[in-house]
Motif scaffolding. Structure first.
Motif, mmCIF file in Angstrom:
data_model
loop_
_atom_site.group_PDB
_atom_site.id
_atom_site.type_symbol
_atom_site.label_atom_id
_atom_site.label_comp_id
_atom_site.label_asym_id
_atom_site.label_seq_id
_atom_site.Cartn_x
_atom_site.Cartn_y
_atom_site.Cartn_z
ATOM 1 N N SER A 65 71.706 46.850 38.243
ATOM 2 C CA SER A 65 72.579 45.876 38.098
ATOM 3 C C SER A 65 72.192 44.759 37.160
ATOM 4 O O SER A 65 70.753 44.368 37.078
ATOM 5 C CB SER A 65 73.133 45.217 39.535
ATOM 6 O OG SER A 65 73.928 44.261 39.406
ATOM 7 N N TYR A 66 72.873 43.918 36.625
ATOM 8 C CA TYR A 66 72.530 42.675 35.790
ATOM 9 C C TYR A 66 72.110 41.638 36.891
ATOM 10 O O TYR A 66 71.387 40.941 36.645
ATOM 11 C CB TYR A 66 73.542 42.469 34.638
ATOM 12 C CG TYR A 66 72.927 40.998 33.903
ATOM 13 C CD1 TYR A 66 72.100 41.506 33.062
ATOM 14 C CD2 TYR A 66 73.648 40.138 34.011
ATOM 15 C CE1 TYR A 66 71.687 40.461 32.159
ATOM 16 C CE2 TYR A 66 73.095 39.163 33.306
ATOM 17 C CZ TYR A 66 72.066 39.224 32.219
ATOM 18 O OH TYR A 66 71.337 38.187 31.631
ATOM 19 N N VAL A 67 72.823 41.534 38.120
ATOM 20 C CA VAL A 67 72.688 40.560 38.949
ATOM 21 C C VAL A 67 72.779 41.252 40.163
ATOM 22 O O VAL A 67 73.392 42.131 40.488
ATOM 23 C CB VAL A 67 73.709 39.422 38.953
ATOM 24 C CG1 VAL A 67 73.523 38.305 37.587
ATOM 25 C CG2 VAL A 67 75.164 39.792 39.108
ATOM 26 N N LEU A 68 72.360 40.438 41.201
ATOM 27 C CA LEU A 68 72.168 41.014 42.542
ATOM 28 C C LEU A 68 72.989 39.922 43.522
ATOM 29 O O LEU A 68 72.620 38.755 43.799
ATOM 30 C CB LEU A 68 70.708 41.049 43.259
ATOM 31 C CG LEU A 68 70.020 41.966 42.484
ATOM 32 C CD1 LEU A 68 68.434 41.878 43.049
ATOM 33 C CD2 LEU A 68 70.562 43.536 42.408
ATOM 34 N N THR A 69 74.314 40.241 43.708
ATOM 35 C CA THR A 69 75.225 39.378 44.347
ATOM 36 C C THR A 69 76.118 40.243 45.522
ATOM 37 O O THR A 69 75.800 41.560 45.549
ATOM 38 C CB THR A 69 76.399 38.649 43.498
ATOM 39 O OG1 THR A 69 77.101 39.628 43.005
ATOM 40 C CG2 THR A 69 75.545 37.883 42.454
ATOM 41 N N ARG A 104 69.151 48.110 45.007
ATOM 42 C CA ARG A 104 69.625 47.164 43.789
ATOM 43 C C ARG A 104 68.305 47.080 42.866
ATOM 44 O O ARG A 104 67.628 46.475 43.448
ATOM 45 C CB ARG A 104 70.561 46.254 44.189
ATOM 46 C CG ARG A 104 71.824 46.567 44.825
ATOM 47 C CD ARG A 104 72.511 45.623 45.219
ATOM 48 N NE ARG A 104 72.049 44.449 45.722
ATOM 49 C CZ ARG A 104 72.633 43.288 46.157
ATOM 50 N NH1 ARG A 104 73.971 43.077 46.063
ATOM 51 N NH2 ARG A 104 72.030 42.314 46.877
ATOM 52 N N ILE A 105 68.628 47.467 41.708
ATOM 53 C CA ILE A 105 67.445 47.118 40.719
ATOM 54 C C ILE A 105 67.839 46.340 39.667
ATOM 55 O O ILE A 105 68.904 46.406 38.993
ATOM 56 C CB ILE A 105 66.822 48.385 40.043
ATOM 57 C CG1 ILE A 105 66.328 49.370 41.247
ATOM 58 C CG2 ILE A 105 65.812 48.065 39.223
ATOM 59 C CD1 ILE A 105 66.299 50.695 40.712
ATOM 60 N N GLN A 106 67.517 45.016 39.539
ATOM 61 C CA GLN A 106 68.068 44.118 38.612
ATOM 62 C C GLN A 106 67.228 44.253 37.294
ATOM 63 O O GLN A 106 66.260 44.201 37.251
ATOM 64 C CB GLN A 106 68.081 42.451 39.078
ATOM 65 C CG GLN A 106 68.467 41.598 38.144
ATOM 66 C CD GLN A 106 68.411 40.157 38.735
ATOM 67 O OE1 GLN A 106 67.471 39.946 39.575
ATOM 68 N NE2 GLN A 106 69.437 39.197 38.422
ATOM 69 N N MET A 107 67.905 44.368 36.410
ATOM 70 C CA MET A 107 67.611 44.563 35.098
ATOM 71 C C MET A 107 67.732 43.211 34.070
ATOM 72 O O MET A 107 68.874 43.185 33.896
ATOM 73 C CB MET A 107 67.800 45.919 34.468
ATOM 74 C CG MET A 107 67.902 47.312 35.183
ATOM 75 S SD MET A 107 66.282 47.447 35.880
ATOM 76 C CE MET A 107 65.550 48.241 34.132
#
Length: 167
Positions: A65-69, A104-107
């Motif tokens: 994911s681009y963000v972790l929300t 979740r892996i924020q890239m």
């Protein structure tokens, strides 16, 4: 298993035992409308861990994911993949099943970040009935050419993996 254990955060490796990695689970869903009386449901699970302290078993799925929300969690609560993981976990592990977790892996270009959150169970969903209905539609339209079958059009026709074959 060794590679996954090696790549777990050091605290995780002390707390959890790797049970399965990329394992296909199978379960039967009763269906009186087919000759066998049941449907075979299969799903590949990214990771299954057992707590060394409690013996509880957790199923984990990895997503980038681009963000972790909260939005990057909420979209999975009614996702068929995660509903299937809950069904498999409850059937396979019974009372020791702790739940389904999302890794979740924020890239980002500045570096990546990781967190693990439990995907809430949705008690209002009858997932086996959802599968039965989907299979019934497939049987109903099996002899109709693909271009004449009804379709569900929407933004899913162009997702993160590109265009669907019917775009």
């Amino acid at each position: 298993r060794q590679a996954v254990t090696r790549d777990l955060h050091p605290v995780d490796a002390e707390r959890y035992e790797v049970v399965e990695v990329e394992h296909e689970y199978r379960t039967r869903i009763p269906e009186p409308r087919v000759t066998s009386g049941w449907l075979l449901y299969t799903q590949r699970v990214d990771l299954v861990l057992r707590s060394r302290a409690t013996g509880q078993v957790s199923i984990l799925d990895h997503k980038k994911s681009y963000v972790l929300t909260s939005k990057t969690l909420d979209c999975y609560i009614l996702d068929a993949q995660f509903l299937g993981l809950w069904m498999i976990g409850r059937r396979k592990f019974g009372r020791v099943f702790d739940g389904v977790y999302l890794n979740r892996i924020q890239m980002k270009s500045q570096g990546s970040r990781f967190d693990r959150v439990k995907v809430p169970f949705s008690p209002t969903v009858n997932f086996p009935e959802y599968i039965r209905q989907a299979e019934a539609r497939l049987r109903e339209w099996a002899d109709v050419p693909a271009e004449l079958r009804p379709a569900a059009y929407g933004e899913a026709c162009y997702g993160r993996f590109g265009k669907c074959p019917f775009f």
